[in-house]
Design an enzyme around this catalytic site. Sequence first.
Site, PDB file in Angstrom:
ATOM      1  N   LYS A 198     -13.505  -1.132   6.853  1.00 49.70           N
ATOM      2  CA  LYS A 198     -14.183  -1.965   5.868  1.00 49.70           C
ATOM      3  C   LYS A 198     -15.122  -2.959   6.535  1.00 49.70           C
ATOM      4  CE  LYS A 198     -10.458  -0.437   3.492  1.00 49.70           C
ATOM      5  NZ  LYS A 198      -9.432   0.434   4.060  1.00 49.70           N
ATOM      6  N   ASP A 233      -0.180  -5.107   9.617  1.00 46.79           N
ATOM      7  CA  ASP A 233      -1.288  -4.215   9.285  1.00 46.79           C
ATOM      8  C   ASP A 233      -2.465  -5.084   8.853  1.00 46.79           C
ATOM      9  OD1 ASP A 233      -3.021  -2.263   8.547  1.00 46.79           O
ATOM     10  OD2 ASP A 233      -1.854  -1.515   6.846  1.00 46.79           O
ATOM     11  N   TRP A 267       0.874  -1.180   0.000  1.00 48.43           N
ATOM     12  CA  TRP A 267       0.000   0.000   0.000  1.00 48.43           C
ATOM     13  C   TRP A 267       0.909   1.227   0.000  1.00 48.43           C
ATOM     14  CZ3 TRP A 267      -2.140   2.593   4.857  1.00 48.43           C
ATOM     15  CH2 TRP A 267      -3.198   3.459   4.546  1.00 48.43           C
TER      16      TRP A 267
HETATM   17  C1  LMR Z   1      -7.047   1.372  -0.136  1.00 50.52           C
HETATM   18  O1  LMR Z   1      -5.947   0.816  -0.206  1.00 50.52           O
HETATM   19  O2  LMR Z   1      -7.708   1.691  -1.124  1.00 50.52           O
HETATM   20  C2  LMR Z   1      -7.623   1.657   1.203  1.00 50.52           C
HETATM   21  O3  LMR Z   1      -6.768   1.223   2.201  1.00 50.52           O
HETATM   22  C3  LMR Z   1      -8.057   3.051   1.377  1.00 50.52           C
HETATM   23  C4  LMR Z   1      -6.939   4.039   1.445  1.00 50.52           C
HETATM   24  O4  LMR Z   1      -6.956   4.864   2.360  1.00 50.52           O
HETATM   25  O5  LMR Z   1      -6.061   4.030   0.595  1.00 50.52           O
END
Ligand code: LMR
Length: 403
Positions: free
Chosen positions: A252, A217, A136
């Site tokens: 979520k 996480d 992420w």
């Molecule tokens: C995502 O990866 O889309 C979610 O975790 C929302 C975000 O804040 O990026």
Amino acid sequence: GAKGMLLFNVLSAYAGDPILSMQLAYRDDARPEKTNLSIGLYYDDQGRIPRLSSVQQARERVLRSTDPSMYLPMSGNPAYCKATQALVFGADAPALHEGRVATIQTVGGSGALKVGADVLRKFFPGAQARISDPSWDNHRAILEGAGFVVETYPYFNRDTQRLDFDRMLAGLKALPQETVVLFHPSCHNPTGADLSQAQWDQVVDIVVSRRLIAFLDMAYQGFGDGLDDDAYLVRALVCANASFLVANSYSKTFSLYGERCGSLSMVCANADEAGRALGQMQQAVRRNYSSPPAFGASLVETVLNDAELAALWRSELAEMRTRIQTMRSRLYEGLCAQQPGVDWAFLMAQKGMFGYAPVLAQHMMRLRNEHAVYIIESGRICVAGLNDANVDRVAYAFAAVLK
Ligand code: LMR
């Protein structure tokens, strides 16, 4: 013309966040058929962000209260923290009874990552941080924001479109002691490629023998295989007597995005260490934002601490999980039908909210402009945004841009 001091002329422009920018572009798109597969949001089969019935009932109870709105303690709502511990670690985890887990309520999962990173940075100033390749985007941003140098460890093989476990293990084995290593226990974001329990066991061995600082996480607990299965890494690290951190998020799984409900736990060697860990997390909270907000936590806590509402929530969670799995199969079948010669089997091996098809990355703008289908730059697809009404059109759009 400029007015005043031009003091802030030194500020550079912010390019924006790749995920949140896409969300805004989607919101402003006037085409009725627009389909949002960008940000990680769970939509129901009608294409709406659901209001869970368990959470609605909790809201009615909470709103009946006439208590004044007091500050929460720095560590948040105690009943929320306790219920969260049971969910994350398992209700009868010995580590909880031994008092060696310190847990605070945080401003979403991101807040947990920041507070944890601040604490680690203070006491391990020489440590570097590692995130999976890919991860992420905000993992890097938050860890760098806390002062860490952030590199990646091997995770995903772009040729096979699957987990690259051997390279991952070799990469972890080569890390210096006390490196901060961020793991996704389940529903990996963005790839959906998860480790098996046997593979996690091997990672746990390395974490313990090499004294790595595991930072988990867990933003989608229950969206993969189930509440306990998805927390396997947490449970395995506890069994191995590891000291580590876990961030969790209810955005979520409770469909409570705007309430910013998360938590941070530090699992320690004994109660004395845990007491100090709690103190350091409290200090990090105080110097970032003093204390977390009360309302969302009271909703989550009311659900989790009421046997009936908790059972209802578990069934609503199971329904969301099943719907995501169904939509993944429907997308897969649609793609196979559109493109008989192309192997999309990797999509079915992925878990959780996301599908990851790097091949789509270069077509992101065409998907958006020509088909009103929004995905993010990496080629990540939010499978939870699919429904009966849009899934075939999405499969068609993917096939059309890939022709
Ligand atoms: C995502 O990866 O889309 C979610 O975790 C929302 C975000 O804040 O990026």
